[in-house]
Write an enzyme that holds these catalytic residues in place. Structure first.
Site, PDB file in Angstrom:
ATOM      1  N   GLY A  98       0.839  -1.193   0.000  1.00  0.00           N
ATOM      2  CA  GLY A  98       0.000   0.000   0.000  1.00  0.00           C
ATOM      3  C   GLY A  98       0.873   1.241   0.000  1.00  0.00           C
ATOM      4  O   GLY A  98       2.033   1.186   0.405  1.00  0.00           O
TER       5      GLY A  98
ATOM      6  N   LEU B 174       6.884   1.979   4.142  1.00  0.00           N
ATOM      7  CA  LEU B 174       7.881   2.474   3.181  1.00  0.00           C
ATOM      8  C   LEU B 174       8.495   3.794   3.647  1.00  0.00           C
ATOM      9  O   LEU B 174       9.574   4.159   3.202  1.00  0.00           O
ATOM     10  CB  LEU B 174       7.245   2.641   1.794  1.00  0.00           C
ATOM     11  CG  LEU B 174       6.793   1.346   1.105  1.00  0.00           C
ATOM     12  CD1 LEU B 174       6.063   1.657  -0.194  1.00  0.00           C
ATOM     13  CD2 LEU B 174       7.964   0.417   0.846  1.00  0.00           C
TER      14      LEU B 174
ATOM     15  N   HIS C 155      -3.838   0.772   7.943  1.00  0.00           N
ATOM     16  CA  HIS C 155      -2.510   1.406   7.956  1.00  0.00           C
ATOM     17  C   HIS C 155      -2.512   2.636   7.043  1.00  0.00           C
ATOM     18  O   HIS C 155      -2.000   3.695   7.404  1.00  0.00           O
ATOM     19  CB  HIS C 155      -1.472   0.363   7.495  1.00  0.00           C
ATOM     20  CG  HIS C 155      -0.066   0.859   7.403  1.00  0.00           C
ATOM     21  ND1 HIS C 155       0.961   0.367   8.184  1.00  0.00           N
ATOM     22  CD2 HIS C 155       0.506   1.787   6.598  1.00  0.00           C
ATOM     23  CE1 HIS C 155       2.091   0.987   7.874  1.00  0.00           C
ATOM     24  NE2 HIS C 155       1.844   1.857   6.906  1.00  0.00           N
ATOM     25  N   GLU C 156      -3.139   2.504   5.866  1.00  0.00           N
ATOM     26  CA  GLU C 156      -3.147   3.616   4.897  1.00  0.00           C
ATOM     27  C   GLU C 156      -4.072   4.748   5.349  1.00  0.00           C
ATOM     28  O   GLU C 156      -3.740   5.919   5.181  1.00  0.00           O
ATOM     29  CB  GLU C 156      -3.531   3.120   3.495  1.00  0.00           C
ATOM     30  CG  GLU C 156      -2.618   2.039   2.906  1.00  0.00           C
ATOM     31  CD  GLU C 156      -1.129   2.336   2.988  1.00  0.00           C
ATOM     32  OE1 GLU C 156      -0.749   3.521   2.915  1.00  0.00           O
ATOM     33  OE2 GLU C 156      -0.347   1.387   3.147  1.00  0.00           O
TER      34      GLU C 156
ATOM     35  N   HIS D 285      -2.334   6.922   7.644  1.00  0.00           N
ATOM     36  CA  HIS D 285      -1.456   7.893   6.969  1.00  0.00           C
ATOM     37  C   HIS D 285      -2.217   9.175   6.614  1.00  0.00           C
ATOM     38  O   HIS D 285      -1.658  10.265   6.662  1.00  0.00           O
ATOM     39  CB  HIS D 285      -0.881   7.299   5.675  1.00  0.00           C
ATOM     40  CG  HIS D 285       0.388   6.525   5.861  1.00  0.00           C
ATOM     41  ND1 HIS D 285       1.527   7.083   6.385  1.00  0.00           N
ATOM     42  CD2 HIS D 285       0.708   5.233   5.581  1.00  0.00           C
ATOM     43  CE1 HIS D 285       2.491   6.163   6.413  1.00  0.00           C
ATOM     44  NE2 HIS D 285       2.021   5.032   5.936  1.00  0.00           N
TER      45      HIS D 285
END
Ligand code: ZN
Length: 176
Positions: free
Chosen positions: A50, A98, A142-143, A146
């Site tokens: 992702g 990342l 998780h995304e 963000h």
């Protein structure tokens, strides 16, 4: 093969954009469609599952998930303005990001979620309610974090988080 020019630089922990609350997308523009394409290429190149727009410096509510890798669809999915409407259960899984390369830790999250979102399909927005489980649910959570300026390390107990960050900072410095 994706061309190198489609790959965007990924912002790393310490960059302010990763801590901002991202803005909702009001209109689907060509610029956003192009950004989503480049984010897919960037995610694939970096071997991520992702990637959220703030990670490439755009503070807008958009992320891509490699649903091809997750065997959920034939193409990666682009989520726009997603909202979690239901959460259920609990699971523990090792996450990485990342934007914090080389740091991994077990994170507790709901196991199942329902998310209301727009999906980009053939350059059009389609409204969807998606039920997600296991790894798919985890990546979406998780995304979405963000988009709210939250990183997976924020879910860890404070001492574990501090220790991991100390090691991570030392490792990055020694890489020169
Ligand atoms: Zn991440």
């Amino acid at each position: 093969m994706k061309e190198k020019k489609d790959v965007l630089p990924i912002r790393i922990l310490g960059d302010k954009v990763l801590r901002e609350k991202a803005q909702p997308i009001e209109d689907l523009t060509d610029e956003i469609i192009k950004l989503a394409k480049k984010m897919e290429a960037t995610m694939k190149m970096a071997n991520g599952i992702g990637l959220a727009a703030p990670q490439v410096g755009k503070s807008i509510r958009l992320f891509v998930v490699d649903t091809e890798y997750l065997e959920i669809s034939k193409r990666p999915m682009v989520f726009i303005n997603p909202v979690i409407v239901e959460k259920d259960g609990e699971s523990v899984f090792e996450e990485g990001c990342l934007s914090i390369p080389g740091l991994y830790a077990d994170v507790i999250r709901p196991k199942k979620i329902v998310v209301k979102t727009f999906i980009l399909r053939r350059k059009k927005l389609v409204e969807r309610e998606i039920e997600a489980d296991d790894l798919f649910a985890r990546v979406i959570q998780h995304e979405i974090d963000h988009l709210d300026g939250v990183l997976f390390i924020d879910h860890l107990p404070p001492e574990e988080r501090a220790e991991l960050l100390r090691e991570w900072t030392k490792k990055r410095h020694s890489m020169g």
